[in-house]
Design a protein around this motif. Structure first.
Motif, short mmCIF file in Angstrom:
data_model
loop_
_atom_site.label_atom_id
_atom_site.label_comp_id
_atom_site.label_asym_id
_atom_site.label_seq_id
_atom_site.Cartn_x
_atom_site.Cartn_y
_atom_site.Cartn_z
N ALA A 2 0.83 -1.21 0.00
CA ALA A 2 0.00 0.00 0.00
C ALA A 2 0.86 1.26 0.00
O ALA A 2 1.94 1.29 0.58
N ASP A 3 0.37 2.27 -0.69
CA ASP A 3 1.04 3.57 -0.73
C ASP A 3 0.40 4.44 0.35
O ASP A 3 -0.35 5.37 0.05
N ALA A 4 0.68 4.13 1.61
CA ALA A 4 0.05 4.81 2.74
C ALA A 4 1.07 5.05 3.84
O ALA A 4 2.12 4.41 3.88
N GLN A 5 0.75 5.97 4.70
CA GLN A 5 1.59 6.20 5.88
C GLN A 5 0.72 6.75 6.98
O GLN A 5 -0.35 7.31 6.73
N ILE A 6 1.17 6.60 8.20
CA ILE A 6 0.47 7.19 9.33
C ILE A 6 0.99 8.60 9.56
O ILE A 6 2.05 8.97 9.04
N LEU A 23 -1.70 16.76 17.99
CA LEU A 23 -2.47 15.51 18.01
C LEU A 23 -3.05 15.18 16.64
O LEU A 23 -3.13 14.01 16.27
N SER A 24 -3.48 16.20 15.90
CA SER A 24 -4.00 15.98 14.56
C SER A 24 -3.93 17.27 13.75
O SER A 24 -3.95 18.36 14.32
N ILE A 25 -3.83 17.10 12.44
CA ILE A 25 -3.76 18.23 11.51
C ILE A 25 -4.72 17.96 10.36
O ILE A 25 -4.74 16.85 9.81
N THR A 26 -5.49 18.97 10.00
CA THR A 26 -6.29 18.90 8.78
C THR A 26 -5.66 19.87 7.79
O THR A 26 -5.73 21.09 7.99
N ILE A 89 3.11 22.89 7.45
CA ILE A 89 2.84 21.52 7.90
C ILE A 89 3.94 20.66 7.31
O ILE A 89 4.17 20.68 6.09
N GLY A 90 4.63 19.91 8.16
CA GLY A 90 5.65 18.98 7.70
C GLY A 90 5.17 17.56 7.90
O GLY A 90 4.69 17.22 8.97
N PHE A 91 5.28 16.74 6.86
CA PHE A 91 4.84 15.35 6.91
C PHE A 91 6.04 14.42 7.09
O PHE A 91 7.18 14.79 6.76
N PRO A 92 5.81 13.20 7.59
CA PRO A 92 6.92 12.27 7.84
C PRO A 92 7.74 11.92 6.61
O PRO A 92 8.92 11.59 6.73
#
Length: 133
Positions: A2-6, A23-26, A89-92
């Motif tokens: 899968a092309d997914a990440q947490i 805790l969460s970002i939209t 916003i920075g993603f993993p």
């Protein structure tokens, strides 16, 4: 595979400083307006549209922090400021969104037996920039 990440490892920054324990970002909710350009000779009576203005939408972030924390106090100050502030916003995976925005809402919860959290809502002004990793 899968092309997914947490989302673990993502961060929300005010300038170059994290807004706290996220805790969460939209991320940005991008939209584009269209204008009806239908006329008396539109093919077979079908409506026609032209592209109009784009909108960066809104961004929200939920954090856990004490109301006395520097991060929370900076958000309160942003709500009082009439000038947009630079956020990102920075993603993993190393990709990111960067944008200027106004803080339009700051809501906190203070439950009896759980952590205090706050949700901040931002309205983007201008073009948000996405950078792939």
């Amino acid at each position: 595979m899968a092309d997914a990440q947490i989302g673990f490892g993502s961060d929300f920054l005010r300038g170059v400083t994290s807004v706290g324990e996220v805790l969460s970002i939209t991320p940005p909710s991008l939209t584009r307006d269209v204008v009806d350009a239908t006329h008396m000779k539109s093919t077979e009576g079908w409506r026609e549209y032209i592209s109009a203005l784009r909108d960066g939408g809104e961004v929200s972030v939920e954090i856990q922090s004490k109301p006395s924390s520097t991060a929370f106090q900076a958000l309160v100050a942003d709500l009082a400021d009439d000038d947009p502030v630079s956020y990102s916003i920075g993603f993993p995976d190393g990709s990111s969104w960067t944008f200027s925005a106004f803080l339009t809402g700051l809501e906190s919860t203070d439950p009896l037996d759980d952590r205090i959290t706050s949700t901040a809502t931002f309205k983007i002004t201008g073009k948000p920039v996405f950078a792939a990793s």
